[in-house]
Design an enzyme around this catalytic site. Sequence first.
Site, PDB file in Angstrom:
ATOM      1  N   HIS A  14      13.891  11.092 -42.872  1.00 49.38           N
ATOM      2  CA  HIS A  14      13.065  12.162 -43.233  1.00 49.38           C
ATOM      3  C   HIS A  14      14.144  13.043 -44.031  1.00 49.38           C
ATOM      4  O   HIS A  14      14.524  13.750 -43.388  1.00 49.38           O
ATOM      5  CB  HIS A  14      12.367  13.107 -42.214  1.00 49.38           C
ATOM      6  N   HIS A  16      14.885  14.713 -48.020  1.00 50.57           N
ATOM      7  CA  HIS A  16      14.811  15.002 -49.362  1.00 50.57           C
ATOM      8  C   HIS A  16      16.037  14.927 -50.190  1.00 50.57           C
ATOM      9  O   HIS A  16      16.772  15.949 -49.951  1.00 50.57           O
ATOM     10  CB  HIS A  16      13.864  16.390 -49.408  1.00 50.57           C
ATOM     11  N   HIS A 194       3.744  14.079 -45.435  1.00 50.17           N
ATOM     12  CA  HIS A 194       4.014  15.260 -44.451  1.00 50.17           C
ATOM     13  C   HIS A 194       2.464  15.762 -43.999  1.00 50.17           C
ATOM     14  O   HIS A 194       1.626  15.937 -44.810  1.00 50.17           O
ATOM     15  CB  HIS A 194       4.665  16.378 -45.488  1.00 50.17           C
ATOM     16  N   GLU A 197       2.981  20.099 -40.346  1.00 51.09           N
ATOM     17  CA  GLU A 197       4.117  20.859 -40.403  1.00 51.09           C
ATOM     18  C   GLU A 197       3.766  22.503 -40.298  1.00 51.09           C
ATOM     19  O   GLU A 197       3.789  22.913 -39.205  1.00 51.09           O
ATOM     20  CB  GLU A 197       4.839  20.758 -41.453  1.00 51.09           C
ATOM     21  N   ASP A 275      15.506  16.675 -42.897  1.00 47.21           N
ATOM     22  CA  ASP A 275      14.676  17.183 -44.084  1.00 47.21           C
ATOM     23  C   ASP A 275      15.503  17.708 -45.035  1.00 47.21           C
ATOM     24  O   ASP A 275      15.627  16.942 -46.174  1.00 47.21           O
ATOM     25  CB  ASP A 275      14.025  18.314 -43.371  1.00 47.21           C
ATOM     26  N   ASP A 276      16.040  18.782 -45.388  1.00 49.88           N
ATOM     27  CA  ASP A 276      16.807  19.414 -46.531  1.00 49.88           C
ATOM     28  C   ASP A 276      18.021  20.112 -45.853  1.00 49.88           C
ATOM     29  O   ASP A 276      18.237  21.403 -45.643  1.00 49.88           O
ATOM     30  CB  ASP A 276      15.909  20.681 -47.113  1.00 49.88           C
TER      31      ASP A 276
END
Length: 339
Positions: A14, A16, A194, A197, A275-276
């Site tokens: 996961h 991005h 997703h 969340e 994630d980011d």
Amino acid sequence: MQEAIARLPKVELHLHIEGSLEPELMFELAARNGVILPWDSVEAVRRAYAFSDLQSFLDVYYAGASVLVTEQDFHDLTWAYLQRCRSDKVRHTEIFFDPQTHTDRGIAFDTVISGITRALDAGRDQLGISSQLILCFLRHLSADAAMATLEQALPWKDRIVAVGLDSSEKGHPPEKFQHVFDRARGEGFLTVAHAGEEGPADYIRQALDLLEVRRIDHGVRCVEDPELVTRLVAEQVPLTVCPLSNVKLCVFERLEDHNLKQLLDAGVCVTINSDDPSYFGGYIGENFAASAEALDLSIDDLERLARNAVNAAFLETERRDDLLIEIDQWRERCESGCA
Ligand code: ADE
Ligand code: ZN
């Protein structure tokens, strides 16, 4: 423990790629492309990384992505992430990209994917890091726009393993994209989404039942529906959990409150991801280290998390077996006390 985490062979599921854009590279690309950013320094960008929820992050994230213009930019972004993978002992990574963030600004789909895949190929050849690419549809945009994006992706079918769903969750349930995902599966793509969340547990059910996803991205709100948790365990549906992201976006107030360990102990196939990472204060290694500290994870827990990720990855049997052996070897080294 920190040494054991540093040595643990990792799989990231996961991530991005646009969320790995570090402020320094953001400014370099802005200068290269003549893009004016809403911040005047690297420090000012970092100060903007105080988020109250998912939307407040997405506003900054889309503004940052505006510096990505050429094939070389997408290559450099991806290459920088792969360097971090090497330091964190990531052996395999499955990368999300958001083509609509770029095509809506007039950047060609081919420019985006050519740059990313050129770096991924070099990552495989030069760093020994295997990878897969997952195309995410922006759920705040229409299902028709997602369908048009899917059509643009068809010539790149052999480079894209799956399609997913990201961006603003609340008010954009998986059912909105059922038709698009039906077509994607018909074209041979695997599916992920997703869900859970910020959105309710019911969105996780919809993703499973209507989009036939192989994994749920985040999924932490499943605990609000105990029958759903039972199902996730029975079907061993992987959750790609992102602990530091969840704290930064106020899904949990503190990392100590995170339900990762509770889910692991309940038998859910949870994994740790970043994630980011540029926006949320850490790559996968930092997510492991901070979670181990806050949730008192054991070596057994780390091994389980690492194995879950290998088993949840879209991998061929031979590579999967090789990675499981690397984890066995890591464990033996831990046992002999020189981890
Ligand atoms: N896009 C990038 N990061 C995201 C996240 N955590 N949730 C939804 N969409 C995203
Ligand atoms: Zn995400």
